[in-house]
Scaffold this motif. Structure first.
Motif, mmCIF file in Angstrom:
data_model
loop_
_atom_site.group_PDB
_atom_site.id
_atom_site.type_symbol
_atom_site.label_atom_id
_atom_site.label_comp_id
_atom_site.label_asym_id
_atom_site.label_seq_id
_atom_site.Cartn_x
_atom_site.Cartn_y
_atom_site.Cartn_z
ATOM 1 N N GLU A 19 0.782 -1.230 0.000
ATOM 2 C CA GLU A 19 0.000 0.000 0.000
ATOM 3 C C GLU A 19 0.820 1.290 0.000
ATOM 4 O OE1 GLU A 19 -3.016 -0.359 -0.556
ATOM 5 O OE2 GLU A 19 -3.615 -2.307 0.241
ATOM 6 N N VAL A 20 2.026 1.246 0.562
ATOM 7 C CA VAL A 20 2.798 2.486 0.724
ATOM 8 C C VAL A 20 3.745 2.725 -0.447
ATOM 9 C CG1 VAL A 20 4.438 3.716 2.203
ATOM 10 C CG2 VAL A 20 2.618 2.316 3.239
ATOM 11 N N LEU A 21 4.605 1.771 -0.735
ATOM 12 C CA LEU A 21 5.603 1.974 -1.791
ATOM 13 C C LEU A 21 4.980 2.144 -3.178
ATOM 14 C CD1 LEU A 21 8.425 -0.432 -0.574
ATOM 15 C CD2 LEU A 21 8.392 2.073 -0.503
ATOM 16 N N PRO A 22 3.913 1.413 -3.536
ATOM 17 C CA PRO A 22 3.340 1.633 -4.878
ATOM 18 C C PRO A 22 2.795 3.045 -5.100
ATOM 19 C CG PRO A 22 2.612 -0.477 -3.991
ATOM 20 C CD PRO A 22 3.289 0.259 -2.870
ATOM 21 N N ARG A 23 2.468 3.750 -4.023
ATOM 22 C CA ARG A 23 1.936 5.107 -4.145
ATOM 23 C C ARG A 23 3.011 6.180 -3.974
ATOM 24 N NH1 ARG A 23 -2.242 2.160 -1.490
ATOM 25 N NH2 ARG A 23 -4.330 2.502 -2.383
ATOM 26 N N PHE A 24 4.213 5.782 -3.590
ATOM 27 C CA PHE A 24 5.258 6.769 -3.324
ATOM 28 C C PHE A 24 5.617 7.521 -4.603
ATOM 29 C CE2 PHE A 24 9.927 7.653 -2.472
ATOM 30 C CZ PHE A 24 9.668 8.747 -1.647
ATOM 31 N N THR A 43 -2.609 10.762 3.809
ATOM 32 C CA THR A 43 -2.702 10.410 2.407
ATOM 33 C C THR A 43 -3.506 9.127 2.239
ATOM 34 O OG1 THR A 43 -0.767 8.942 2.279
ATOM 35 C CG2 THR A 43 -0.356 11.332 2.117
ATOM 36 N N GLU A 44 -3.861 8.867 1.020
ATOM 37 C CA GLU A 44 -4.546 7.620 0.686
ATOM 38 C C GLU A 44 -3.722 6.414 1.129
ATOM 39 O OE1 GLU A 44 -4.740 5.792 -3.527
ATOM 40 O OE2 GLU A 44 -6.567 7.014 -3.342
ATOM 41 N N ALA A 45 -2.410 6.542 1.060
ATOM 42 C CA ALA A 45 -1.529 5.438 1.456
ATOM 43 C C ALA A 45 -1.597 5.180 2.961
ATOM 44 C CB ALA A 45 -0.093 5.732 1.032
ATOM 45 N N ASP A 46 -1.647 6.252 3.787
ATOM 46 C CA ASP A 46 -1.805 6.086 5.240
ATOM 47 C C ASP A 46 -3.052 5.255 5.536
ATOM 48 O OD1 ASP A 46 -0.001 8.385 6.882
ATOM 49 O OD2 ASP A 46 -0.522 8.966 4.842
ATOM 50 N N THR A 97 4.526 11.378 7.295
ATOM 51 C CA THR A 97 3.633 11.545 6.142
ATOM 52 C C THR A 97 4.002 12.765 5.302
ATOM 53 O OG1 THR A 97 1.786 10.416 7.239
ATOM 54 C CG2 THR A 97 1.232 11.913 5.458
ATOM 55 N N ALA A 98 4.429 13.853 5.953
ATOM 56 C CA ALA A 98 4.794 15.047 5.185
ATOM 57 C C ALA A 98 5.968 14.759 4.262
ATOM 58 C CB ALA A 98 5.132 16.199 6.135
ATOM 59 N N ASN A 99 6.951 14.002 4.743
ATOM 60 C CA ASN A 99 8.070 13.607 3.884
ATOM 61 C C ASN A 99 7.583 12.729 2.739
ATOM 62 O OD1 ASN A 99 9.825 14.940 5.596
ATOM 63 N ND2 ASN A 99 10.633 13.088 6.555
ATOM 64 N N TYR A 100 6.753 11.753 3.084
ATOM 65 C CA TYR A 100 6.219 10.824 2.081
ATOM 66 C C TYR A 100 5.462 11.586 0.993
ATOM 67 C CZ TYR A 100 3.356 6.999 0.198
ATOM 68 O OH TYR A 100 2.721 6.097 -0.637
ATOM 69 N N ALA A 101 4.596 12.501 1.416
ATOM 70 C CA ALA A 101 3.798 13.257 0.441
ATOM 71 C C ALA A 101 4.665 14.165 -0.418
ATOM 72 C CB ALA A 101 2.734 14.078 1.167
ATOM 73 N N ALA A 102 5.802 14.611 0.132
ATOM 74 C CA ALA A 102 6.719 15.475 -0.623
ATOM 75 C C ALA A 102 7.680 14.687 -1.505
ATOM 76 C CB ALA A 102 7.505 16.350 0.347
ATOM 77 N N GLY A 103 7.584 13.358 -1.465
ATOM 78 C CA GLY A 103 8.470 12.534 -2.279
ATOM 79 C C GLY A 103 9.838 12.329 -1.676
ATOM 80 N N LEU A 104 9.991 12.596 -0.375
ATOM 81 C CA LEU A 104 11.270 12.393 0.301
ATOM 82 C C LEU A 104 11.333 10.971 0.845
ATOM 83 C CD1 LEU A 104 11.489 15.747 2.294
ATOM 84 C CD2 LEU A 104 12.572 15.192 0.112
#
Length: 272
Positions: A19-24, A43-46, A97-104
């Protein structure tokens, strides 16, 4: 009922891969929602990862209370239930999540096991590195890899204040106290903030920093990391010197290699 910690660790990994990596770096605007302010988002991934983990936990350990970050957003009474639950699994589906959403590429999936008001196990999984840091109470802190390799973890040696490296989150301090703490951090060698508690704990328990400080204490952010830090030899307490417990959501938190370093940092830097 007891929780099989390696099985729970595998669930976190499976959730990340499903669920997490495919949406990164594939999130569009409709997949990200602001909760309370711009730095607090979901995010949808969370949501998908938490549903995945919750279903697996319910299938294996149906009597355990499930306390997830997104579940509590929908039902705050879960936090009250955590304080007295015979057995609970506390989950952060994406820490950072903020890092994840920013593509970090700096985020984690975390879980803690709580029994009768005490944290008895903690797991921090890094989807990008594909490994865990984890601990069971009384069993030490470990870096574990999917091939079975395990390395015991220890906090850093103590250093003079001027040589210390660490992390401090000041975002949830009152403005005047934020200024005070930021000015005080000139007394240490280096202070950073990764916007992901899981990786700050990983850095600390691997011996690469001497302190961490947080003000907002939600259980999914800190239960796992505090236990792992303690099992790696570190000292953790709320700012009033009292132990940090699963039901605490305020009071600040300071983690250091030992009590003497904790007291020095509390006196010289984290003076609020």
């Amino acid at each position: 009922m007891t929780i099989d910690i390696p099985a729970l660790a595998t669930i976190l990994r499976d959730a990340a891969k499903a669920e997490v990596l495919p949406r990164f770096r594939r999130l569009d605007a409709g997949m990200v929602k602001i909760k309370t302010e711009a730095i607090d988002m979901v995010t949808e991934a969370d949501e998908a990862a938490e549903r995945f983990i919750k279903a697996k936990v319910a299938a294996l350990w149906p009597e355990a209370l499930f306390v997830g970050e997104e579940s509590v957003a929908a039902d705050p009474s879960l936090l009250t239930a955590l304080a007295t639950a015979d057995l609970a699994v506390v989950v952060d589906p994406i820490d950072g999540t903020a890092n994840y959403a920013a593509g970090l590429p700096l985020f984690a999936v975390m879980a803690a096991v709580v029994s009768k008001g005490e944290t008895i196990a903690g797991i921090i999984y890094d989807p990008m590195g594909d490994d865990w840091v984890m601990a069971e109470k009384g069993g030490g802190a470990w870096l574990r890899r999917p091939d079975g390799e395990a390395v015991q973890l220890h906090v850093a040696e103590t250093l003079p204040l001027a040589d210390m490296v660490g992390s401090a989150s000041v975002a949830f301090l009152p403005a005047d106290k934020r200024v005070e703490v930021l000015q005080n951090t000139a007394k240490v060698r280096l202070v950073a903030h990764y916007r992901v508690a899981g990786h700050e704990y990983r850095t600390f328990v691997s011996g690469h920093s001497q302190f961490m400080s947080f003000n907002k204490l939600m259980p999914w952010d800190h239960l796992a990391g505090v236990l792992i830090s303690q099992e790696a030899g570190g000292y953790a307490a709320r700012m009033d010197g009292q132990p940090y417990l699963p039901h605490h959501v305020d009071g600040g938190l300071l983690v250091a290699p030992d009590k003497a370093s904790w007291e020095l940092l509390r006196r010289e830097v984290f003076t609020f």
